[in-house]
Design an enzyme around this catalytic site. Sequence first.
Site, mmCIF file in Angstrom:
data_model
loop_
_atom_site.group_PDB
_atom_site.id
_atom_site.type_symbol
_atom_site.label_atom_id
_atom_site.label_comp_id
_atom_site.label_asym_id
_atom_site.label_seq_id
_atom_site.Cartn_x
_atom_site.Cartn_y
_atom_site.Cartn_z
ATOM 1 N N CYS A 160 0.829 -1.199 0.000
ATOM 2 C CA CYS A 160 0.000 0.000 0.000
ATOM 3 C C CYS A 160 0.869 1.257 0.000
ATOM 4 O O CYS A 160 1.991 1.235 -0.532
ATOM 5 C CB CYS A 160 -0.986 -0.003 1.166
ATOM 6 S SG CYS A 160 -2.307 1.223 0.970
ATOM 7 N N ASP A 185 -3.682 1.395 9.902
ATOM 8 C CA ASP A 185 -4.841 2.276 10.051
ATOM 9 C C ASP A 185 -5.329 2.265 11.478
ATOM 10 O O ASP A 185 -5.906 3.241 11.957
ATOM 11 C CB ASP A 185 -5.970 1.835 9.119
ATOM 12 C CG ASP A 185 -5.719 2.379 7.730
ATOM 13 O OD1 ASP A 185 -4.915 1.765 7.009
ATOM 14 O OD2 ASP A 185 -6.279 3.445 7.411
HETATM 15 C C1 RUB Z 1 -4.002 3.254 3.393
HETATM 16 C C2 RUB Z 1 -3.270 2.264 4.240
HETATM 17 C C3 RUB Z 1 -1.991 2.737 4.884
HETATM 18 C C4 RUB Z 1 -2.326 3.246 6.286
HETATM 19 C C5 RUB Z 1 -1.136 3.932 6.934
HETATM 20 O O1 RUB Z 1 -5.262 2.801 2.983
HETATM 21 O O2 RUB Z 1 -3.697 1.168 4.465
HETATM 22 O O3 RUB Z 1 -1.089 1.672 5.005
HETATM 23 O O4 RUB Z 1 -3.393 4.173 6.229
HETATM 24 O O5 RUB Z 1 -0.794 5.086 6.201
HETATM 25 P P1 RUB Z 1 -6.200 3.736 2.072
HETATM 26 P P2 RUB Z 1 -0.014 6.305 6.867
HETATM 27 O O6 RUB Z 1 -5.440 4.015 0.824
HETATM 28 O O7 RUB Z 1 -7.427 2.937 1.858
HETATM 29 O O8 RUB Z 1 -6.466 4.995 2.869
HETATM 30 O O9 RUB Z 1 1.250 5.732 7.432
HETATM 31 O O10 RUB Z 1 0.226 7.254 5.733
HETATM 32 O O11 RUB Z 1 -0.884 6.881 7.945
#
Ligand code: RUB
Length: 313
Positions: free
Chosen positions: A135, A204
């Site tokens: 991701c 998340d």
């Molecule tokens: C994003 C996702 C990221 C986490 C952490 O999912 O799973 O790994 O949100 O991100 P989506 P961060 O694209 O569905 O929002 O470290 O930037 O908070």
Amino acid sequence: MSTEFSPQLKQAFEDIKSMKVRGAGRIARAAAAALKNEAFYVNDDDPGKFFERIQKAGDYLKSSRPTAVSLPNSVNTVVKSAQKGLLMKLDVNQLKEFVSKAAEDFITKSIEAQKKIGEIGAKRIVSGDIILTHCNSQSAISVIKTAFNEGKSFKVFATETRPRFQGRLTSAWLADAGIDVTLIPDSAARLYMRKVDKVVVGADAIAANGAVVNKIGTSTIAAIAKESRTRVMVAAETYKISPQTYLGELIEIEIRSPYEVAPRAWLEKHPKIKVLNPAFDVTPPEYIDFIITERGIYPPQGIIMLFKELYEL
Ligand code: RUB
């Protein structure tokens, strides 16, 4: 008093819901900024009514996406500041300043936390490593980029992350920074895992038992990593720890549109096909080696200690 939310608040809601603004950290900061803006938009001299409006605006933002715990944690921080100001009998102008400061503080702390996570996590990366990320996580990327900026030389596999392809963003960010990155289909993770030294992903939400909720497919990658004895590191700010899970509540997994998985026209031609599109999954603590937070590195089983400290239990 108009009970309509400001156009900016509605826009912030839409941006989060449609994933124009996405990733747990960014969602949380966007919500704090939207509440700050809302505070100055509300036109009422009654402190109680002002508080109600901020609370309602917060509830509205929280309903945009259900899984990232950073969102309610950010909103609650700002709303609680308004509540505190109300108890201090501040007038509306003072309350506006109070809310604004709480929102700004949250945003600053969030950016600082991601930087600190990068510094702490980079210590675990050594030259020659092959890293796999899934991701698009700013915290995970902070670890990878900090290690690179420290002069370490390594390679990264970025999974494409179907169905929304956030892996393309990740690989572009890493390539732009000069990092050796290879984009692979999600389904190729097992084939390459034998070569991988470390998996670095974001979160998340983190449950009180150390389970990590992250982009769908993370738990599969963690299971494959365990099979290959590859370390799994989660990079996450402490505001991703879910207070509700301490009381046994489960984190809701967002189910998104079937049309992200297959085109609408195709699905309409095949009406008997059902589609499920969960946006996140849960990786159990036993599949995670450690969680890197801005307060240091914790084994998933140690998150409960951090939780107690954060919530002063
Ligand atoms: C994003 C996702 C990221 C986490 C952490 O999912 O799973 O790994 O949100 O991100 P989506 P961060 O694209 O569905 O929002 O470290 O930037 O908070």
